[in-house]
Motif scaffolding. Structure first.
Motif: not given
Length: 326
Positions: A36-37, A41-44, A56-61, A108-109
């Motif tokens: 997390t940054g 964002t969080a990133r996988l 592989t993926a970026t999760l919006a926070g 998926a959230l």
């Protein structure tokens, strides 16, 4: 373990975050790293080749720009559930988000966990994945039943701290929760009944606030990290009577994070002095500095061991995460 790499050898640098990397966590199978940054964002990252991690993926926070003093803006955390399917993320706001990451390329959230009146600084999932603990700048920690990740339910609020609660950690058997705060106190709670947590001990020793706490894999030792430039080890085999066993003093700046290796023989610490340090803690009364890892160009915010104990991940204020061969 490779015979060509010495312990503490740098493997890879993960770039992409546009601000401080706040937190790092390995999936239970060790194949994915979550970060997390400060960029909200969080990133996988796929670690099939640990020398070449692939995003592989970026999760919006959090959608808005965080405000506050610098230390406040870089708090947040990420943690995997024990089955590897659930990821809990907080990105500097008042809520935690639960994601289904069974398909790491298409997270998926599933739910938003809301209730704190100020930002969440840290989180922990119980070993069975049924309880989420959150630590907040509202001076409380909260327990949530997340056995159904789509319907998290508040079970209790722990309100005894007199300052911001910075970090929480479950014991390996899930019966105890440790909380540390800006009131310089460590508190141990019996959470075997999550609806009726009981305070078992309050103890002090650090000269400045603490930002991180963790149990050893056998549950007998607690490690704390403090802005007083030290980490401390505590014998908590009797949760009602914790005993200070050692103080680790090699860091030259605030100690920001602590983590035990899966076998409990090594403790990692990170700090404002841009280093991560590895300590041999087989005897928690006589810790020995085993290695100092350098390479980050700013404070090292967080640290995590891979499940097999062979890789260390660090999160830096230099906008990178790093992987190290142990």
């Amino acid at each position: 373990m490779s015979n060509q790499l010495a312990p503490g050898t740098h493997l890879a640098t993960l770039t992409g975050h546009s601000g401080t990397v706040i937190s790092v966590a390995f999936s239970p199978d060790g194949r994915t790293l979550a970060t997390t940054g400060q960029d909200r964002t969080a990133r996988l990252w796929n670690l099939a080749d640990s020398a070449r991690p692939a995003l592989t993926a970026t999760l919006a926070g959090r959608p808005d720009k965080p405000r506050g003093i610098f230390w406040l803006t870089v708090m947040g955390s990420v943690v995997f559930g024990p089955d590897g399917r659930t990821l809990a993320v907080t990105c500097q706001d008042k809520v935690a988000r639960l994601w289904n990451v069974a398909d790491s390329a298409h997270p998926a959230l599933t739910a938003t966990v809301a209730g704190h009146s100020k930002g969440i600084a840290s989180m922990a999932l119980s070993p069975d994945g049924r309880l989420l603990a959150t630590a907040s700048f509202d001076k409380t920690a909260r327990l949530w039943d997340v056995s159904d990740p789509a319907r998290p339910t508040l079970t209790a609020t722990l309100a005894d701290h007199k300052g911001w609660v910075a970090s929480v950690a479950f014991s390996p058997d899930g019966r105890l929760l440790a909380t540390v705060a800006f009131d310089k106190a460590v508190r141990l709670w019996d959470v075997s009944d999550p609806a009726r947590p009981t305070l078992t001990a309050t103890f002090t020793g650090h000269a400045s606030p603490m930002g991180s706490v963790v149990f050893s894999p056998d549950g007998r030792t607690l490690a704390t990290a403090s802005f007083d430039k030290t980490a401390r080890l505590w014998d908590v085999s009797d949760p009602a009577r914790p005993v200070h066993t050692a103080t680790l003093t090699e860091h030259t700046g605030k100690v920001l994070s602590v983590a035990f290796s899966p076998d409990g023989r090594t403790l990692a610490t990170t700090g404002n002095d841009k280093t991560a340090r590895l300590w041999e803690v087989t005897d928690p009364r006589q810790p020995v500095l085993a290695a100092t890892l350098t390479g980050h160009t700013g404070p090292v915010q967080a640290v995590a061991f891979s499940p097999d104990g062979r890789t260390l991940a660090t999160a830096g204020n230099d906008k990178t995460a790093r992987l190290w061969q142990l």
